[in-house]
Every structure is written in C-alpha cells, then in structure tokens.
Design a protein around this motif. Structure first.
Motif, PDB file in Angstrom:
ATOM      1  N   ARG A 167       0.929   9.752  -5.262  1.00  0.00           N
ATOM      2  CA  ARG A 167       1.445  11.087  -4.971  1.00  0.00           C
ATOM      3  C   ARG A 167       2.168  11.672  -6.185  1.00  0.00           C
ATOM      4  O   ARG A 167       2.061  12.862  -6.488  1.00  0.00           O
ATOM      5  CB  ARG A 167       2.393  11.036  -3.769  1.00  0.00           C
ATOM      6  CG  ARG A 167       2.853  12.400  -3.274  1.00  0.00           C
ATOM      7  CD  ARG A 167       3.903  12.276  -2.194  1.00  0.00           C
ATOM      8  NE  ARG A 167       5.169  11.755  -2.721  1.00  0.00           N
ATOM      9  CZ  ARG A 167       6.054  12.495  -3.397  1.00  0.00           C
ATOM     10  NH1 ARG A 167       5.815  13.769  -3.663  1.00  0.00           N
ATOM     11  NH2 ARG A 167       7.180  11.954  -3.827  1.00  0.00           N
TER      12      ARG A 167
ATOM     13  N   LYS B  90       0.615   4.296  -2.645  1.00  0.00           N
ATOM     14  CA  LYS B  90       0.370   5.670  -2.189  1.00  0.00           C
ATOM     15  C   LYS B  90       1.428   6.625  -2.742  1.00  0.00           C
ATOM     16  O   LYS B  90       1.119   7.746  -3.152  1.00  0.00           O
ATOM     17  CB  LYS B  90       0.363   5.719  -0.657  1.00  0.00           C
ATOM     18  CG  LYS B  90      -0.867   5.104  -0.017  1.00  0.00           C
ATOM     19  CD  LYS B  90      -0.768   5.151   1.503  1.00  0.00           C
ATOM     20  CE  LYS B  90      -1.959   4.496   2.169  1.00  0.00           C
ATOM     21  NZ  LYS B  90      -1.842   4.486   3.644  1.00  0.00           N
ATOM     22  N   GLU B  91       2.686   6.174  -2.767  1.00  0.00           N
ATOM     23  CA  GLU B  91       3.753   7.009  -3.305  1.00  0.00           C
ATOM     24  C   GLU B  91       3.555   7.223  -4.803  1.00  0.00           C
ATOM     25  O   GLU B  91       3.787   8.330  -5.319  1.00  0.00           O
ATOM     26  CB  GLU B  91       5.114   6.359  -3.040  1.00  0.00           C
ATOM     27  CG  GLU B  91       6.314   7.078  -3.655  1.00  0.00           C
ATOM     28  CD  GLU B  91       6.487   8.505  -3.182  1.00  0.00           C
ATOM     29  OE1 GLU B  91       7.124   9.290  -3.918  1.00  0.00           O
ATOM     30  OE2 GLU B  91       5.996   8.843  -2.083  1.00  0.00           O
TER      31      GLU B  91
ATOM     32  N   ILE C 249      -6.580   2.160  -3.860  1.00  0.00           N
ATOM     33  CA  ILE C 249      -5.446   1.229  -3.767  1.00  0.00           C
ATOM     34  C   ILE C 249      -5.849  -0.142  -4.267  1.00  0.00           C
ATOM     35  O   ILE C 249      -5.129  -0.781  -5.044  1.00  0.00           O
ATOM     36  CB  ILE C 249      -4.931   1.160  -2.312  1.00  0.00           C
ATOM     37  CG1 ILE C 249      -4.249   2.474  -1.937  1.00  0.00           C
ATOM     38  CG2 ILE C 249      -3.970  -0.022  -2.139  1.00  0.00           C
ATOM     39  CD1 ILE C 249      -3.766   2.532  -0.494  1.00  0.00           C
TER      40      ILE C 249
ATOM     41  N   ALA D 144      -4.248   8.665  -9.406  1.00  0.00           N
ATOM     42  CA  ALA D 144      -4.854   8.669  -8.070  1.00  0.00           C
ATOM     43  C   ALA D 144      -6.322   9.060  -8.124  1.00  0.00           C
ATOM     44  O   ALA D 144      -7.136   8.553  -7.335  1.00  0.00           O
ATOM     45  CB  ALA D 144      -4.080   9.626  -7.161  1.00  0.00           C
TER      46      ALA D 144
ATOM     47  N   ASN E   2       0.825  -1.206   0.000  1.00  0.00           N
ATOM     48  CA  ASN E   2       0.000   0.000   0.000  1.00  0.00           C
ATOM     49  C   ASN E   2       0.862   1.259   0.000  1.00  0.00           C
ATOM     50  O   ASN E   2       0.513   2.266  -0.627  1.00  0.00           O
ATOM     51  CB  ASN E   2      -0.910   0.005   1.226  1.00  0.00           C
ATOM     52  CG  ASN E   2      -1.984  -1.068   1.146  1.00  0.00           C
ATOM     53  OD1 ASN E   2      -2.144  -1.726   0.107  1.00  0.00           O
ATOM     54  ND2 ASN E   2      -2.724  -1.250   2.227  1.00  0.00           N
ATOM     55  N   GLU E   3       1.988   1.210   0.701  1.00  0.00           N
ATOM     56  CA  GLU E   3       2.877   2.375   0.782  1.00  0.00           C
ATOM     57  C   GLU E   3       3.445   2.716  -0.600  1.00  0.00           C
ATOM     58  O   GLU E   3       3.546   3.889  -0.969  1.00  0.00           O
ATOM     59  CB  GLU E   3       4.015   2.108   1.767  1.00  0.00           C
ATOM     60  CG  GLU E   3       3.613   2.100   3.236  1.00  0.00           C
ATOM     61  CD  GLU E   3       2.780   0.879   3.610  1.00  0.00           C
ATOM     62  OE1 GLU E   3       2.888  -0.155   2.896  1.00  0.00           O
ATOM     63  OE2 GLU E   3       2.019   0.963   4.589  1.00  0.00           O
TER      64      GLU E   3
END
Length: 284
Positions: A57, A53-54, A68, A63, A49-50
């Motif tokens: 961004r 998310k990046e 996700i 996005a 997930n990290e």
C-alpha cells in the motif's frame, strides 16, 4: 525540584579541553561509541501477509512487480538484506547521544573512560522535576538557532518550563525490548526507544542519555552549547598529572564567570575498603 550532579568521564586531551573552554556537550554518533551494539536496531524482514499488504500500500511500484509470495522470496535474497541494512545505517546516522551518569566513584569507568585515573570526571548540575531528570539552560533567553533546533526535537527530549531543559532518560539494560527495523519502519522516531536500551553487562554505568535526531548532522559533529551555570564540579583522578590539572583549571578560570563556585575533588582509592573516595581540593 531536586538538584544533583551527573558526570562525564573524560581523558584529558585537546577535545576535552576545547569542550570545557567553549562550554559544549558533544553528542556522539553510533560509530563513535565503545559498545559496538549500542544504538543498533536488529534488521528483519516482513513476515505476515498483513505486513506485506501494508508495504504494498505504501509502495505501489513494488506492489506492481510482486505478489505476496514472490515478495517473501525476494526478501530472502542477499541483495535485499544488504539494501535493508544500508537503509538502517542511513537512518541511524541521524541519531546523536549525550551519555552521563550520577556515579562518580566507579573504578571501571575511571579505567575505561578517564584514561585509567589520569583523566577527569566533569560534573554538571542536573535537576529533577517529577519523574524527569534534566539539565537547565536557564530562563528563556533570546531566540537563537540552537534553542529552536532543540525545541523542534519534541517535548519528550527538550522543553521549556520556563527554562530550556535537556531531558536525561535512564538506559534500560534489557535487549529483549529492542524493536526490529523492517521495511515498514520509515519514521526515525520508531527507532528512538532502542537508543535507550543496552546490554546488561553495561549496567554498572547507570547511564542517562539525551538523544538528538538530526538529518542535517549525518556523519557530522554535533555540539550543544551550555551556559556557565551548568558546570558544577571537576574530579581529577589520582594519577592526573599536575600539568593536566593546570590545563583544566586554566580552561575554567579563563572562561567561566562562576569559576569560584565550581568544586574540585581528587578521586583516591581506599585500598583497605576497595572503594574510591573523593577528597575536596580547596584554595584553588
């Protein structure tokens, strides 16, 4: 500072003779290499997930279209995988490599790269300063496009001390060290470590490599011109024809100021010892 000789095994053809006459190193693209896995970076999706998310961004448009979970499903589609592979190959075309080896008596390389002993091994002067092997282009000379181009590559690969130097880094024969290409990998420098990694079956080459990243040379030839003093030896195979020997000698005599300082050898098999021996050719 210690000096030695590194070699390039070559078939004798118009390309080899042209590189000798015009004094340049040819930097190869991935598609021109013998090993189909050389310079290849495994392509992979974003798992955590990290990471996603990046990516969101960095790419607000994606996005806005995905959560996700929906993006994880999107990555599994063949179209996404194909697009990611296309992006990798586009980036990979910027990478060009020069491959040399300190080994001049390896029978496999004579067979593979030097036309089964009918070719040559070209020897170049290589210096060693601390832990770096390098080819020196001589003291700082006039500012020109090639010098600026090389220095822009970064001091890890090209630097002045005070001579302009091409850094030669050893290949690591361990595929477990390869980094994977993901949507987050946008800087070509993130892929450069993989260019120095190959399969263990090629370890007999003991290869050293110089790497150039150039968006201006995608799908194009890249030649780096060297001064006369870089060339130090020519080794002919025991099957090299007299006609080809004469062509090589003429290319050097007619184009190198230091031709009298260049050494010549013949690589000859010692069948009792199963080794390749070098016999110097004098009075050339």
């Amino acid at each position: 500072m210690v000096y030695s000789t590194f070699y390039k095994y070559k078939t004798i053809n118009d390309y080899t003779l042209d590189s000798l006459k015009n004094k340049y190193f040819y930097y190869s693209r991935q598609e021109q290499l013998d090993d189909p896995f050389d310079m290849y970076t495994p392509v992979d999706t974003l798992k955590t997930n990290e990471e996603i998310k990046e990516y969101f961004r960095r790419d607000p448009e994606t996005a806005a279209l995905h959560t996700i979970d929906s993006f994880k499903k999107k990555q599994k589609e063949s179209e996404f995988d194909q697009r990611l592979h296309r992006k990798f190959f586009e980036v990979n075309q910027m990478f060009h490599v020069l491959s040399l080896t300190p080994i001049c008596d390896n029978d496999a390389m004579w067979a593979l790269y030097a036309d089964n002993y009918k070719g040559i091994a070209i020897g170049y002067n290589v210096g060693k300063d601390k832990n770096k092997s390098y080819i020196s282009f001589g003291e700082k000379r006039e500012i020109n496009a090639q010098r600026n181009f090389l220095l822009e590559q970064g001091k890890e690969r090209f630097y002045e001390n005070p001579d302009l130097r091409i850094v030669l880094s050893p290949i690591i024969y361990d595929l477990s060290l390869l980094k994977k290409f993901t949507p987050l990998m946008t800087d070509p420098l993130e892929m450069i470590e993989n260019v120095y990694i190959k399969k263990t079956l090629w370890s007999f080459e003991k290869e050293y490599r110089s790497v150039i990243i150039s968006p201006w040379h995608r799908y194009e030839d890249l030649k780096i011109y060297y001064p006369d003093e870089v060339l130090s030896e020519i080794i002919f195979g025991y099957r090299t024809s007299n006609e080809d020997v004469i062509q090589v000698l003429d290319a050097i005599r007619n184009n190198y100021r230091n031709y009298k300082d260049i050494k010549y050898f013949r690589a000859v098999p010692n069948r009792n010892k199963f080794t390749i021996e070098l016999k110097q050719i004098k009075n050339i």
